[in-house]
Design a protein around this motif. Structure first.
Motif, mmCIF file in Angstrom:
data_model
loop_
_atom_site.group_PDB
_atom_site.id
_atom_site.type_symbol
_atom_site.label_atom_id
_atom_site.label_comp_id
_atom_site.label_asym_id
_atom_site.label_seq_id
_atom_site.Cartn_x
_atom_site.Cartn_y
_atom_site.Cartn_z
ATOM 1 N N THR A 351 7.300 6.676 -1.005
ATOM 2 C CA THR A 351 6.826 5.763 0.030
ATOM 3 C C THR A 351 6.394 4.413 -0.529
ATOM 4 O O THR A 351 5.896 3.571 0.203
ATOM 5 N N ARG A 352 6.587 4.225 -1.824
ATOM 6 C CA ARG A 352 6.210 2.941 -2.430
ATOM 7 C C ARG A 352 7.232 2.564 -3.498
ATOM 8 O O ARG A 352 7.094 2.923 -4.656
ATOM 9 N N ASN A 353 8.297 1.892 -3.073
ATOM 10 C CA ASN A 353 9.322 1.417 -3.986
ATOM 11 C C ASN A 353 10.052 0.258 -3.313
ATOM 12 O O ASN A 353 9.779 -0.078 -2.156
ATOM 13 N N ALA A 354 10.975 -0.364 -4.012
ATOM 14 C CA ALA A 354 11.626 -1.582 -3.506
ATOM 15 C C ALA A 354 12.324 -1.366 -2.164
ATOM 16 O O ALA A 354 12.343 -2.266 -1.313
ATOM 17 N N SER A 355 12.885 -0.179 -1.954
ATOM 18 C CA SER A 355 13.636 0.070 -0.719
ATOM 19 C C SER A 355 12.759 0.014 0.530
ATOM 20 O O SER A 355 13.251 -0.192 1.641
#
Length: 458
Positions: A351-355
């Motif tokens: 839930t916490r990445n570039a995407s």
């Protein structure tokens, strides 16, 4: 080490039990919090909040409810603050002392450069004798020159106590004299680090045994376990600026490493800046401001890290943030947080990445497209089969392979690259039923995504 130009794991040690880090090359050391403070240029409270967010201990919504005064009070009580540096001499003084020290073995009647070091500079680095002499390379000396060096200082009317403000020198209590940090069981080539005002503000040493670069530093005397040596100073990570004999273009190049910047300067007749480690770029905006004042016709910036820059997130992140900062546009707190979320390379989750931050990436893209800046900023790209570093590329006669992308296009392509890498990691996590942060995309897949999103733009 993320704080200087060294990618060798043996130099940088993490102690997971004590939660400390140490770089045995440049002397940087501290704990987990001080690492984030130095790496992201934060004060203690902000570093604590950032770490807490990354570990999921707090939510973004709860940050505003945190009592900052309590954190600051805790910081003061426990003396948790940015690591204090010994006061370093000004550039004028550093230049004066280092120029005398760089005489090296000539102080005791020997050659400045050994035959082997002269051969390496001529044959491997393709440097002329005039260039070698003008740059000031020297075989790093042994302690036998110290007496002659001190006599020369006194003869020049220089108080030897100034050495406590010069990185590399320190006081030996037992022998009641100043001395300098030496190489252990090897020799090396001394390389002067020259600032925007053409002052020598540091020395790096390229060691013969392993080819690594090491700062001329005496910060080790800060260690409480060191009893007999005092008054040492750390070098920091100063920039090195190269000027051609004749400026032939309106471009400033930025790269990592002395010999790369030197080759660029020679090849293009351009001013070039070398950072000693890709994360150590924060002095560059001020340096470029000075250059623009002296040479107002400069209006292009080329960022030329290694060919694999885009596939190494630890290099791509600072390269992008530096480029955006160099536009001079206002980076609001919200934008800075978005940049951090998009580019951050540690502690990624499902839930916490570039995407997850596509909208924020598009907002930044719009600002880059719709604003006018003092400099046109480009990134240099090439197929690494023609050379890993830009000096390798140019020395091999492959200048034709050098391409460029403007900041706007590079940002969009880089975001798509990062997004696809993170989605690939999500796929691996689900297929292999492992934690997201434990996943890793292989080099072949990275190259495929890199070619699709960046090389295809050239």
């Amino acid at each position: 080490c993320p704080f200087h130009n060294d990618h060798t794991p043996n130099n940088f040690k993490l102690n997971k039990i004590k939660n400390t880090f140490t770089c045995y090359a440049c002397g940087e050391h501290g704990n987990g919090i001080s690492f984030i403070m130095e790496y992201d240029n934060l004060d203690f409270p902000d570093a604590v909040i950032q770490i807490s967010l990354e570990l999921g201990l707090i939510t973004a919504d709860s940050v505003k409810d945190i009592e900052m005064n309590q954190i600051k009070e805790y910081s003061k009580k426990h003396e948790i603050k940015k690591k204090e540096k010994h006061e370093k001499a000004d550039a004028e003084t550093l230049d004066k002392i280092y120029r005398i020290f760089m005489k090296g073995n000539t102080l005791i009647g020997k050659q400045k450069l050994s035959e082997e070091h002269l051969r390496k500079l001529k044959e491997e680095r393709k440097l002329s004798l005039i260039d070698i002499d003008q740059t000031g390379y020297f075989t790093f000396p042994k302690g036998t020159i110290m007496r002659s060096f001190l006599k020369t200082l006194i003869k020049e009317g220089i108080d030897v106590d100034v050495l406590k403000t010069i990185p590399g020198f320190y006081y030996d209590i037992k022998n009641e004299t100043y001395t300098f940090s030496r190489l252990k069981c090897t020799t090396g080539i001394g390389i002067p680090i020259v600032d925007v005002n053409k002052k020598i503000v540091g020395i790096q040493i390229r060691k013969d045994d392993d080819g690594r670069y090491q700062w001329f530093s005496s910060s080790f005397t800060d260690n409480p376990k060191v009893k007999n040596f005092i008054n040492g100073t750390g070098p920091g990570t100063p920039l090195s600026v190269f000027y051609p004999n004749e400026i032939k273009c309106r471009t400033i190049f930025i790269t990592e490493g002395h010999f790369k910047a030197k080759k660029i300067c020679e090849e293009f007749g351009a001013i070039s800046i070398s950072v000693q480690g890709v994360n150590n770029w924060r002095e560059i905006p001020e340096t470029i401001k000075v250059l623009k004042t002296v040479y107002p016709y400069l209006n292009y910036i080329m960022i030329a890290f290694d060919a694999d820059m885009c596939r190494k997130e630890s290099v791509l992140q600072p390269a992008l943030k530096m480029g955006i900062t160099l536009t001079g546009m206002e980076i609001t707190k919200e934008m800075d947080q978005n940049l951090h979320n998009i580019l951050h390379i540690g502690n990624k989750t499902k839930t916490r990445n570039a995407s997850i931050y596509e909208k924020e990436a598009k907002d930044i893209s719009s600002q880059l497209k719709n604003n006018t800046f003092d400099f046109h900023i480009y990134y240099c790209l090439w197929d690494e089969n023609f050379g890993k570093g830009i000096d390798d590329l140019l020395n091999a006669g492959n200048r034709f392979a050098l391409k460029k992308l403007d900041l706007y296009t590079f940002w969009n392509g880089s975001y798509e690259y990062l997004k696809e890498i993170d989605l690939e990691r999500l796929k691996i996590s689900e297929e292999q039923k492992i934690e997201y942060r434990q996943t890793e995309v292989n080099e072949e897949k990275k190259m495929e995504i890199f070619k699709k999103n960046l090389l295809s733009q050239l």
